[in-house]
Enzyme design. Structure first.
Site, PDB file in Angstrom:
ATOM      1  N   ARG A 448       0.842  -1.195   0.000  1.00 26.28           N
ATOM      2  CA  ARG A 448       0.000   0.000   0.000  1.00 26.28           C
ATOM      3  C   ARG A 448       0.881   1.250   0.000  1.00 26.28           C
ATOM      4  NH1 ARG A 448      -4.687   2.241   4.101  1.00 26.28           N
ATOM      5  NH2 ARG A 448      -6.317   2.480   2.554  1.00 26.28           N
ATOM      6  N   LYS A 481      -9.098   4.702  16.695  1.00 28.87           N
ATOM      7  CA  LYS A 481      -8.997   3.490  15.873  1.00 28.87           C
ATOM      8  C   LYS A 481      -7.534   3.375  15.477  1.00 28.87           C
ATOM      9  CE  LYS A 481     -10.780   1.667  11.444  1.00 28.87           C
ATOM     10  NZ  LYS A 481     -11.663   2.036  10.315  1.00 28.87           N
ATOM     11  N   TRP A 482      -6.856   2.351  15.997  1.00 32.11           N
ATOM     12  CA  TRP A 482      -5.408   2.170  15.774  1.00 32.11           C
ATOM     13  C   TRP A 482      -5.251   1.119  14.689  1.00 32.11           C
ATOM     14  CZ3 TRP A 482      -1.206   3.575  19.519  1.00 32.11           C
ATOM     15  CH2 TRP A 482       0.053   3.075  19.128  1.00 32.11           C
ATOM     16  N   ASP A 483      -4.826   1.575  13.524  1.00 32.46           N
ATOM     17  CA  ASP A 483      -4.772   0.698  12.350  1.00 32.46           C
ATOM     18  C   ASP A 483      -3.346   0.234  12.082  1.00 32.46           C
ATOM     19  OD1 ASP A 483      -5.721  -0.613  10.106  1.00 32.46           O
ATOM     20  OD2 ASP A 483      -6.792   1.139   9.322  1.00 32.46           O
ATOM     21  N   MET A 484      -3.215  -0.789  11.249  1.00 35.29           N
ATOM     22  CA  MET A 484      -1.901  -1.318  10.853  1.00 35.29           C
ATOM     23  C   MET A 484      -2.125  -2.018   9.523  1.00 35.29           C
ATOM     24  SD  MET A 484       0.266  -4.283  11.228  1.00 35.29           S
ATOM     25  CE  MET A 484       1.957  -4.567  11.642  1.00 35.29           C
ATOM     26  N   ASN A 485      -1.771  -1.322   8.433  1.00 35.08           N
ATOM     27  CA  ASN A 485      -2.247  -1.782   7.130  1.00 35.08           C
ATOM     28  C   ASN A 485      -1.250  -2.541   6.275  1.00 35.08           C
ATOM     29  OD1 ASN A 485      -5.028  -1.244   6.826  1.00 35.08           O
ATOM     30  ND2 ASN A 485      -4.568   0.940   6.902  1.00 35.08           N
ATOM     31  N   CYS A 531      -7.267  -2.392  14.877  1.00 34.17           N
ATOM     32  CA  CYS A 531      -7.678  -2.667  13.502  1.00 34.17           C
ATOM     33  C   CYS A 531      -6.400  -3.001  12.744  1.00 34.17           C
ATOM     34  CB  CYS A 531      -8.327  -1.397  12.943  1.00 34.17           C
ATOM     35  SG  CYS A 531      -8.699  -1.450  11.183  1.00 34.17           S
ATOM     36  N   ASP A 553     -12.729  -5.553   7.077  1.00 34.24           N
ATOM     37  CA  ASP A 553     -13.123  -4.455   6.191  1.00 34.24           C
ATOM     38  C   ASP A 553     -14.349  -4.838   5.378  1.00 34.24           C
ATOM     39  OD1 ASP A 553     -11.326  -2.615   6.990  1.00 34.24           O
ATOM     40  OD2 ASP A 553      -9.901  -2.917   5.363  1.00 34.24           O
TER      41      ASP A 553
HETATM   42  C1  GLA Z   1      -7.911  -0.046   6.866  1.00 32.36           C
HETATM   43  C2  GLA Z   1      -9.079  -0.147   7.811  1.00 32.36           C
HETATM   44  C3  GLA Z   1     -10.255   0.611   7.244  1.00 32.36           C
HETATM   45  C4  GLA Z   1      -9.860   2.046   7.022  1.00 32.36           C
HETATM   46  C5  GLA Z   1      -8.647   2.124   6.121  1.00 32.36           C
HETATM   47  C6  GLA Z   1      -8.135   3.533   6.013  1.00 32.36           C
HETATM   48  O1  GLA Z   1      -8.146  -0.749   5.696  1.00 32.36           O
HETATM   49  O2  GLA Z   1      -9.394  -1.474   8.065  1.00 32.36           O
HETATM   50  O3  GLA Z   1     -11.363   0.507   8.113  1.00 32.36           O
HETATM   51  O4  GLA Z   1      -9.600   2.653   8.264  1.00 32.36           O
HETATM   52  O5  GLA Z   1      -7.604   1.308   6.592  1.00 32.36           O
HETATM   53  O6  GLA Z   1      -7.027   3.614   5.208  1.00 32.36           O
END
Ligand code: GLA
Length: 735
Positions: A448, A481-485, A531, A553
């Site tokens: 990404r 919301k603590w994300d890790m993509n 997340c 998602d």
């Molecule tokens: C991830 C999260 C989504 C959203 C996107 C934003 O995919 O799971 O819910 O927050 O990032 O980039």
């Protein structure tokens, strides 16, 4: 006493430990010669401790002290409590070392033990907890006499729930440094009773689908080497006897309180025994222990159920709700939120957000969550991760202005972060290119369009913490919301020397725990939702910091049936992030009724992920009703006992699950007809979990039914017509 130590039981078995939960017992034996620790029993609670005779040491030819000629035969077949590798046990071993001279084998033998009330925390790691009157702990000290390596095997039994937790601490008490090349947290050597292995698998937008396969010769493993627990595999496995279903049969489950690389294995050996192990994945792991140095392995949660998978689920749910989830929202209803991700993606500004908040507040929604795109130059997902400064072009007047305006509408405000990441196109990367995890000289693999920050470095961790904390201090933010993509790759850290590089993955996970632990300490009122590209880091480790985790998602109501079934197999509904999303669904393009989307999201935290100003009016008009539904049922959903009644994954037509209050006075069943079936307008379902002797009324109906009848003879769901239709069936005790 929940843990007892009995000595002088037989000439071959020096002692046994008997660990009891309300309905289960776990027994370990100490062999008289060389003090090997053997696994004797795990299952239904026993009233006696005379079990030494079942430990296979009497087969004289096999005992090393009598027959050292066949030591390997002993080591390779004895049911070990915590098997070490390299000396003749060729099954999966739990611990491996490399000494300064490069040698590998070791043997851990009993030295002493300690039994105490209560439970200690684990250094730097998430772990379950219990007060002195709630649990009893056992520490067994083992030692390898040649190297001086010590292992402390820790067990805790709980008085209110049939769970045994385990972990291992390793200490180098020798004079030389050594490397740990593996250190698992638990092992179960048992007789093979024709087990099947239940595990959870998937991908992005398809997390935690249930798989069940026979255990056979050879090793079956479930694992992640992605640096996180992952979308693909899950740190969980249950062995069940053949024919075991939701309500009957025996189940042995292990679940890992850890968020990084893991490995669970099960294998059937030539002696009709199985070995099941769980721990940190040995691939890419090598931990240097200087003399006096220690390593703490994470915790494993073990459950035995003699009433099928359903009882295992309810045991884990109770355990996590009472002994793992913490903080302000532990036992509290969560605010109904509306998240702008699927509503706007990156295309938003203060005006748009306030318009959404205004409309949402009028409908009864309680919190606005501003998702990705509010910082730096983040106009799309190609840039700006790491630049955690408010983008004033999008949010004129700044964050505080927006938050205050949202608060004025009577709503709380929440915000999205992805703190562990860095975009190559960011001010942070331009200033500190070496802060990204990378192998020097090699082009890094982007995912990404982003790299992962090397938070194992102290200065990077401090900067990361401050970037988040500064924003949280700047306005009245009540949710994160603590994300890790992306997953980890290209492992290399400028701070670790060659002999320490094998520590990277685990140090990374410890850094995540430190960051979230610190954040919750400084901002204890926050509702934290973890997340990871949906649900790639949905594990008990993260649950210790956040009472809820974004499940996937994919918010399509039908896809969610499978995802939430797999997730609820081991997690309480209160932990499952679930929203009503827009249609056609952004992931699968499916259109489902707004009502069904609401019913499915109710079996989770409940919220919205859509532009409430733009959805069809008839859908919008339904929101106040759904809000009322949430308030009416959330206590029951959050605190009740979960029962799986029918599974769409298995029957391909319909899904049904229920939540029953602890006092059995009230229950809520959700029925979803996924596909209409020709010539079939009603379906009989058999409720579960009710009191057979209590009379219940189905809300909206006159007739009163006995619980026994509703469970044995069933209840007819009528007038079924059409696809994706759902019903809530609420039943209450009639006095
Ligand atoms: C991830 C999260 C989504 C959203 C996107 C934003 O995919 O799971 O819910 O927050 O990032 O980039």
């Amino acid at each position: 006493m929940a843990i007892q130590f009995y000595e002088n039981l037989s000439p071959e078995v020096k002692a046994v430990f008997k660990l009891d939960t309300p309905n289960t017992s776990y027994v370990i034996g100490v062999v008289d010669t060389e003090q090997f620790l053997g696994h004797i029993y795990y299952g239904q609670r026993l009233n006696d401790y005379h079990l030494a005779h079942v430990l296979r040491v009497k087969e004289g030819a096999m005992v090393p002290s009598v027959n050292n000629r066949d030591r390997v035969a002993f080591l390779d077949s004895f049911p070990m409590e915590y098997p070490a590798g390299g000396l003749g046990d060729y099954r999966e071993s739990c611990i491996g070392i490399e000494t300064a001279a490069g040698n590998m084998g070791l043997s851990l033998n009993y030295v002493s033990h300690k039994i105490t009330e209560g439970k200690e925390g684990l250094s730097k790691l998430p772990a379950s907890f219990g007060e002195k009157n709630e649990c009893t702990s056992l520490e067994i000290l083992c030692e390898d006499s040649l190297t001086g390596l010590k292992a402390v095997l820790s067990y805790t039994v709980f008085a209110d729930v049939d769970v045994i937790t385990r972990s291992v601490r390793v200490v180098n008490d020798g004079k030389e440094p050594l490397y740990l090349t593996r250190v698992y947290s638990a092992c179960l050597d048992m007789d093979d009773r024709g087990f099947e292995a239940v595990s959870l698998h998937g991908s992005w937008a398809r997390e935690r689908h249930i798989q069940c396969v026979p255990v056979s010769h050879g090793r079956l493993s479930v694992e992640s080497i992605r640096g996180e627990s992952s979308h693909q595999d899950h740190p969980f496995m249950a062995l069940k006897t053949k024919g075991t279903d939701q309500d009957h049969g025996e189940v042995y489950a292990m679940h890992f309180v850890y968020s990084g690389n893991f490995k669970v294995t099960v294998q059937s050996d030539p002696f009709d025994q199985i070995r099941m192990t769980m721990g940190i994945h040995p691939e890419g792991f090598k931990w240097k222990l200087m003399p006096g140095g220690e390593f703490q392995a994470p915790e494993v949660v073990m459950v035995y159920s003699d009433e099928g998978l359903g009882k295992m689920s309810r045991t884990l749910h109770d355990f996590y709700r009472n002994h793992l989830i913490r903080g302000t929202y532990k036992d509290k209803k969560r605010p109904i939120l509306i998240n702008n991700w699927e509503a706007t993606y990156f295309d938003f500004n203060t005006e748009k957000l306030i318009a959404i908040a205004k409309q949402a507040s009028e409908l009864g929604i309680e919190m606005l969550v501003m998702d990705d795109g509010w910082f730096g130059n983040r106009f799309d997902d190609n840039r700006a991760l790491g630049d955690w400064n408010v983008n004033e072009e999008k949010l004129p007047g700044g964050l505080k202005y927006l938050v205050d305006e949202v608060n004025k509408l009577g709503m709380k405000f929440g915000i999205w972060f992805e703190p562990e990441m860095i975009s190559p196109d960011s001010d942070l990367y331009r200033a500190h290119p070496d802060w990204a995890i990378a192998i020097p000289g090699r082009t890094g693999s982007l995912a990404r369009n982003q790299f992962v920050l090397d938070i194992t470095r102290r200065e990077v961790l401090e900067h990361t913490y401050e970037s988040v904390a500064r924003v949280l201090r700047s306005a009245n933010i009540e949710y994160v919301k603590w994300d890790m993509n992306r997953t980890l790759s290209d492992i290399g850290s400028t701070d670790l020397s060659a002999d320490r590089m094998g520590e990277f993955y685990h140090r990374y996970v410890l850094a995540v725990y430190e960051l979230q632990g610190r954040m919750m300490e400084e901002f204890p009122y926050l509702l934290l939702e973890n997340c990871s590209g949906g649900g790639a880091r949905f594990d008990p480790g993260m649950l210790y910091y956040s009472p809820q985790i974004w499940c996937s998602d994919d918010a399509d109501a039908i896809e969610r049936l499978k995802i939430q079934e797999g997730t609820a197999l081991i997690y309480p509904l209160s932990a499952i992030g679930a929203h009503v999303a827009d249609c056609p669904n952004h992931t699968v393009g499916r259109t489902t009724p707004f009502e069904t989307r609401g019913h499915v999201a109710l079996a989770g935290t409940f919220g919205y992920e859509l532009d409430v100003t733009r959805i069809p009016e008839e859908d919008r008009n339904m929101i106040p009703e759904q809000v009322a539904m949430y308030h009416k049922y959330n206590d029951l959903v959050r605190e009740g006992d979960y029962y799986r009644v029918a599974s769409y994954s298995e029957n391909h037509y319909f899904d049904c699950y229920g939540v029953v209050s602890k006092d059995k006075k009230e229950a809520l069943y959700t029925f979803v007809q996924v596909l209409g079936r020709p010539n079939c307008r009603s379906r009989r379902i058999y409720f579960k979990g009710l009191d057979p002797d209590v009379r219940y009324r189905v809300e909206g109906e006159e007739e009163v039914y006995l619980g026994d009848v509703l469970m044995k003879a069933g209840y007819l769901v009528r007038d079924l017509h059409g696809d994706f239709k759902s019903r809530l069936i609420h039943i209450v005790e009639v006095k």
